[in-house]
Scaffold this active site. Structure first.
Site, PDB file in Angstrom:
ATOM      1  N   ASN A 131      -1.458   4.145   2.525  1.00 26.82           N
ATOM      2  CA  ASN A 131      -2.027   4.298   1.358  1.00 26.82           C
ATOM      3  C   ASN A 131      -1.823   6.537   0.959  1.00 26.82           C
ATOM      4  OD1 ASN A 131      -2.648   2.938  -1.019  1.00 26.82           O
ATOM      5  ND2 ASN A 131      -4.191   2.216   0.729  1.00 26.82           N
ATOM      6  N   ALA A 188       0.848  -0.880   0.051  1.00 32.83           N
ATOM      7  CA  ALA A 188      -0.051   0.184  -0.132  1.00 32.83           C
ATOM      8  C   ALA A 188       0.547   1.348  -0.049  1.00 32.83           C
ATOM      9  CB  ALA A 188      -0.835   0.440   0.995  1.00 32.83           C
ATOM     10  N   GLU A 200      10.833  -5.374  -3.701  1.00 29.06           N
ATOM     11  CA  GLU A 200      10.148  -5.832  -2.761  1.00 29.06           C
ATOM     12  C   GLU A 200      10.514  -7.039  -2.336  1.00 29.06           C
ATOM     13  OE1 GLU A 200       7.116  -5.852  -0.725  1.00 29.06           O
ATOM     14  OE2 GLU A 200       7.743  -7.880  -0.401  1.00 29.06           O
ATOM     15  N   ALA A 248      -4.344  -6.447  -1.070  1.00 24.69           N
ATOM     16  CA  ALA A 248      -5.066  -6.302  -0.232  1.00 24.69           C
ATOM     17  C   ALA A 248      -5.051  -7.016   1.358  1.00 24.69           C
ATOM     18  CB  ALA A 248      -6.525  -6.235  -1.359  1.00 24.69           C
ATOM     19  N   VAL A 296      15.882  -5.892   0.722  1.00 22.71           N
ATOM     20  CA  VAL A 296      16.540  -4.904   0.427  1.00 22.71           C
ATOM     21  C   VAL A 296      17.560  -5.367   2.116  1.00 22.71           C
ATOM     22  CG1 VAL A 296      17.171  -2.452   1.468  1.00 22.71           C
ATOM     23  CG2 VAL A 296      15.775  -2.936  -0.395  1.00 22.71           C
ATOM     24  N   CYS A 345      -6.124  -6.606   3.760  1.00 18.76           N
ATOM     25  CA  CYS A 345      -7.827  -6.729   4.394  1.00 18.76           C
ATOM     26  C   CYS A 345      -8.552  -7.695   3.824  1.00 18.76           C
ATOM     27  CB  CYS A 345      -8.229  -5.231   3.897  1.00 18.76           C
ATOM     28  SG  CYS A 345      -6.965  -3.783   4.285  1.00 18.76           S
ATOM     29  N   TRP A 351     -34.826  11.456  12.875  1.00 17.36           N
ATOM     30  CA  TRP A 351     -33.651  12.291  13.369  1.00 17.36           C
ATOM     31  C   TRP A 351     -32.804  10.599  13.857  1.00 17.36           C
ATOM     32  CZ3 TRP A 351     -33.108  16.070  16.223  1.00 17.36           C
ATOM     33  CH2 TRP A 351     -34.564  16.625  16.145  1.00 17.36           C
TER      34      TRP A 351
HETATM   35  P1  FAD Z   1       3.111  -4.128   4.239  1.00 14.49           P
HETATM   36  O1  FAD Z   1       1.590  -4.339   3.302  1.00 14.49           O
HETATM   37  O2  FAD Z   1       2.907  -4.438   5.059  1.00 14.49           O
HETATM   38  O3  FAD Z   1       3.397  -3.975   3.106  1.00 14.49           O
HETATM   39  C1  FAD Z   1       5.187  -3.476   3.273  1.00 14.49           C
HETATM   40  C2  FAD Z   1       6.012  -4.394   2.213  1.00 14.49           C
HETATM   41  O4  FAD Z   1       7.825  -3.925   2.394  1.00 14.49           O
HETATM   42  C3  FAD Z   1       5.753  -6.207   1.880  1.00 14.49           C
HETATM   43  O5  FAD Z   1       5.444  -6.681   1.211  1.00 14.49           O
HETATM   44  C4  FAD Z   1       7.250  -6.684   2.939  1.00 14.49           C
HETATM   45  O6  FAD Z   1       7.451  -7.380   2.283  1.00 14.49           O
HETATM   46  C5  FAD Z   1       8.345  -4.937   2.065  1.00 14.49           C
HETATM   47  N1  FAD Z   1       9.423  -5.205   2.875  1.00 14.49           N
HETATM   48  C6  FAD Z   1       9.548  -5.301   4.290  1.00 14.49           C
HETATM   49  N2  FAD Z   1      11.117  -5.119   4.526  1.00 14.49           N
HETATM   50  C7  FAD Z   1      11.763  -5.451   3.158  1.00 14.49           C
HETATM   51  C8  FAD Z   1      13.051  -5.358   2.753  1.00 14.49           C
HETATM   52  N3  FAD Z   1      13.217  -4.996   3.683  1.00 14.49           N
HETATM   53  N4  FAD Z   1      13.442  -5.071   1.662  1.00 14.49           N
HETATM   54  C9  FAD Z   1      12.178  -5.210   0.365  1.00 14.49           C
HETATM   55  N5  FAD Z   1      11.333  -5.366   0.360  1.00 14.49           N
HETATM   56  C10 FAD Z   1      10.752  -5.158   1.628  1.00 14.49           C
HETATM   57  N6  FAD Z   1      -6.615  -2.256   7.075  1.00 14.49           N
HETATM   58  C11 FAD Z   1      -7.538  -1.891   6.923  1.00 14.49           C
HETATM   59  O7  FAD Z   1      -7.065   0.200   7.030  1.00 14.49           O
HETATM   60  N7  FAD Z   1      -8.485  -1.806   7.280  1.00 14.49           N
HETATM   61  C12 FAD Z   1      -8.894  -3.428   6.911  1.00 14.49           C
HETATM   62  O8  FAD Z   1      -9.500  -3.738   6.723  1.00 14.49           O
HETATM   63  C13 FAD Z   1      -7.482  -3.781   7.480  1.00 14.49           C
HETATM   64  N8  FAD Z   1      -7.983  -4.948   7.180  1.00 14.49           N
HETATM   65  C14 FAD Z   1      -6.606  -6.003   7.276  1.00 14.49           C
HETATM   66  C15 FAD Z   1      -6.753  -7.379   7.557  1.00 14.49           C
HETATM   67  C16 FAD Z   1      -5.329  -7.492   7.634  1.00 14.49           C
HETATM   68  C17 FAD Z   1      -5.760  -9.810   7.779  1.00 14.49           C
HETATM   69  C18 FAD Z   1      -4.237  -7.600   7.426  1.00 14.49           C
HETATM   70  C19 FAD Z   1      -3.121  -8.454   7.945  1.00 14.49           C
HETATM   71  C20 FAD Z   1      -4.423  -6.617   7.416  1.00 14.49           C
HETATM   72  C21 FAD Z   1      -5.495  -5.774   7.535  1.00 14.49           C
HETATM   73  N9  FAD Z   1      -5.104  -3.840   7.656  1.00 14.49           N
HETATM   74  C22 FAD Z   1      -6.607  -3.371   7.624  1.00 14.49           C
HETATM   75  C23 FAD Z   1      -3.985  -3.193   7.367  1.00 14.49           C
HETATM   76  C24 FAD Z   1      -3.788  -3.265   6.288  1.00 14.49           C
HETATM   77  O9  FAD Z   1      -3.007  -4.143   5.378  1.00 14.49           O
HETATM   78  C25 FAD Z   1      -2.247  -2.390   6.180  1.00 14.49           C
HETATM   79  O10 FAD Z   1      -1.728  -1.011   7.173  1.00 14.49           O
HETATM   80  C26 FAD Z   1      -1.581  -2.304   4.943  1.00 14.49           C
HETATM   81  O11 FAD Z   1      -1.476  -3.551   4.338  1.00 14.49           O
HETATM   82  C27 FAD Z   1      -0.174  -1.682   5.125  1.00 14.49           C
HETATM   83  O12 FAD Z   1       0.267  -1.285   4.253  1.00 14.49           O
HETATM   84  P2  FAD Z   1       2.082  -1.185   3.915  1.00 14.49           P
HETATM   85  O13 FAD Z   1       2.405  -1.159   2.688  1.00 14.49           O
HETATM   86  O14 FAD Z   1       2.465   0.126   5.274  1.00 14.49           O
HETATM   87  O15 FAD Z   1       2.540  -1.963   4.502  1.00 14.49           O
END
Ligand code: FAD
Length: 434
Positions: free
Chosen positions: A291, A10, A32, A40, A80, A42, A419
């Site tokens: 996001n 995201a 990645e 997703a 990384v 979520c 209401w």
């Molecule tokens: P991530 O999605 O964790 O992505 C980070 C990426 O970085 C990963 O793919 C990882 O492999 C990569 N990475 C890490 N370290 C390294 C490295 N050293 N080198 C290269 N790549 C690396 N949020 C909501 O708002 N509503 C919901 O309903 C909701 N439901 C959810 C349900 C579940 C089961 C889960 C697990 C999460 C849910 N979330 C929800 C949370 C949401 O999915 C996360 O907040 C969101 O995915 C975070 O995005 P991000 O890009 O910060 O991190």
């Protein structure tokens, strides 16, 4: 000029996409470590309960899409291992070095592993990535477990509990604290306990799990255990590079989402954000925030000057068919933050009574001194998202209870009562404020 993004979900891909819109000539490279990007998480609970037939349905875009449509290079299965700020380089797990001019860290988070015996047993799972969801569903299909224990009553734990119950398993949820959904709110906890009981899910509060045995957890027989005890930000490579970590344990950033190193930004589940009401850094990892933060970090890395105002923790989840939505501070949290807060909770109809109305409950929290709204909770089978979003908008705009009570909200029998429950709650709160 190269923008390097670490993490391809995201926050990372929002950052890359926004940077491309700001600067057409920038070279953008996303690294990645996993095999899939842009999915997703979520939707994972709904893959477990069978409503989403394939994990492929949860993948939004492929690396080819980013290359073709956005001129963004994405390398998967590329981890990384270190960031070398003095050289403006990163080292990959295989030893290769990659130069950057600007860097966005979007490494996300991982499930916490509390000190519980037996976490490595083959019937213990987490739900965080597509691969983890595939493993869990295969186990359910092949091993046909009958009794499950879920460790943790945050929203992920409760969504998993419902998914497993839908699959016909007996489910017990162990929670170490005395509240659910990470929100210090006794009324909400009781309401959710009632919902879970109706769905025959056994919720055990104040019950930290010490050990998982091959066929039971504490006194509960279990042939499947799902660990959902919170998540921890992936900050190791940032820490080693001298990037400042905040008190929450996540990467500290300013309102432009820049870290203490110039030209290095952080966004999403690996970073902290400012709470709009308290002004303090908080760690509330959510997809919505990831996001938005990604977009701003990427824009700024590409030369824009945008500000991230912070969060109030608006969330919604489904517990046993009922939407549970919350925003801002609970009464207990507001008091802990030094507010002289007052809360009012009401139950009323979500439509005109004669139009198949259902009950909805609304709680509003306000500060006695300023009379400003601080928080809210909405529980109901319908329209909870719309209602919590109205409360969140009011809080972000520092609205007073009296003004909230006068909001010109829509009414028509098939959609809302004359209401609206929000206005009924505001009236009640105003009375309590005196
Ligand atoms: P991530 O999605 O964790 O992505 C980070 C990426 O970085 C990963 O793919 C990882 O492999 C990569 N990475 C890490 N370290 C390294 C490295 N050293 N080198 C290269 N790549 C690396 N949020 C909501 O708002 N509503 C919901 O309903 C909701 N439901 C959810 C349900 C579940 C089961 C889960 C697990 C999460 C849910 N979330 C929800 C949370 C949401 O999915 C996360 O907040 C969101 O995915 C975070 O995005 P991000 O890009 O910060 O991190």
């Amino acid at each position: 000029m190269r923008l390097l993004v670490i993490g391809g979900v995201a926050a990372g891909l929002s950052a890359a996409s926004r940077a491309r819109r700001i600067d057409r000539s920038l070279e953008i490279l996303v690294l990645e470590k996993g095999g899939t990007i842009s999915y997703a998480a979520c939707g994972l609970p709904y893959y477990i309960d069978g409503r989403v037939p394939s994990v492929d349905d949860l993948v939004v875009h492929t690396p080819e899409y980013f290359r073709r449509e956005r001129n963004i290079e994405v390398r998967t299965s590329t981890e990384v291992a270190a960031i070398l700020p003095s050289r403006r380089e990163v080292t990959l797990a295989g030893g290769e070095r990659v130069h950057y001019d600007r860097l966005v860290i979007a490494t996300g988070a991982r499930p916490k592993r509390p000190p519980i015996g037996g976490l490595d047993l083959p019937h213990v799972f987490t739900l965080h990535t597509l691969a983890s969801a595939v493993r869990l569903r295969e186990f359910i299909e092949n091993q046909k477990p009958r009794r499950a224990v879920v460790i943790g009553a945050g929203y992920i734990g409760l969504e998993i509990a419902e998914a497993l119950r839908t699959q016909g398993l007996a489910v017990t949820v162990f929670e170490s604290s005395n509240f659910v959904l990470g929100r210090q709110d006794q009324d909400l906890t009781e309401a959710i306990r009632t919902l879970l009981e109706r769905f025959r899910v056994d919720l055990r509060l104040n019950s930290p799990v010490a050990a998982i045995e091959p066929d039971h957890v504490a006194d509960v027989p279990a042939d499947l255990v799902v660990l959902a005890a919170g998540i921890a930000p992936n900050v190791e490579i940032a820490t080693e590079a001298g990037i400042q970590i905040g008190r929450t344990g996540a990467i500290a950033v300013n309102d432009r989402l820049e870290t203490n190193l110039a030209g290095v930004y952080a966004a999403g589940d690996c970073a902290e954000a400012t709470h709009i009401l308290t002004g303090r850094p908080v760690y509330i990892p959510l997809g919505t925030t990831a996001n938005k933060m990604g977009r701003i970090a990427g824009g700024n890395a590409a030369g824009a000057r945008e500000r991230f105002p912070g969060v109030i923790g608006t969330s919604i989840t489904r517990v046993c068919g009922v939407a549970v939505a919350a925003t801002g501070l609970s009464n207990a949290e507001a008091r802990r933050e030094g507010f002289d807060s007052v809360a009012a909770r009401i139950e009323s109809s979500d439509r005109a009574k004669y139009f198949w109305a259902m009950r909805t409950s609304v709680e509003l929290v306000a500060d006695r001194g300023t009379r400003r709204l601080l928080g809210g909770v909405v529980l109901g089978e319908r329209d909870a998202a719309g209602r919590i979003n109205v409360i969140a908008t009011a809080i972000a705009n520092r609205m007073r209870v009296e003004d909230f009570e006068q909001l010109d909200l829509a009414y028509s029998p098939p959609y809302a009562p004359v209401w609206d429950p929000l206005l009924v709650a505001a009236q009640q709160l105003r009375k309590q404020l005196g």
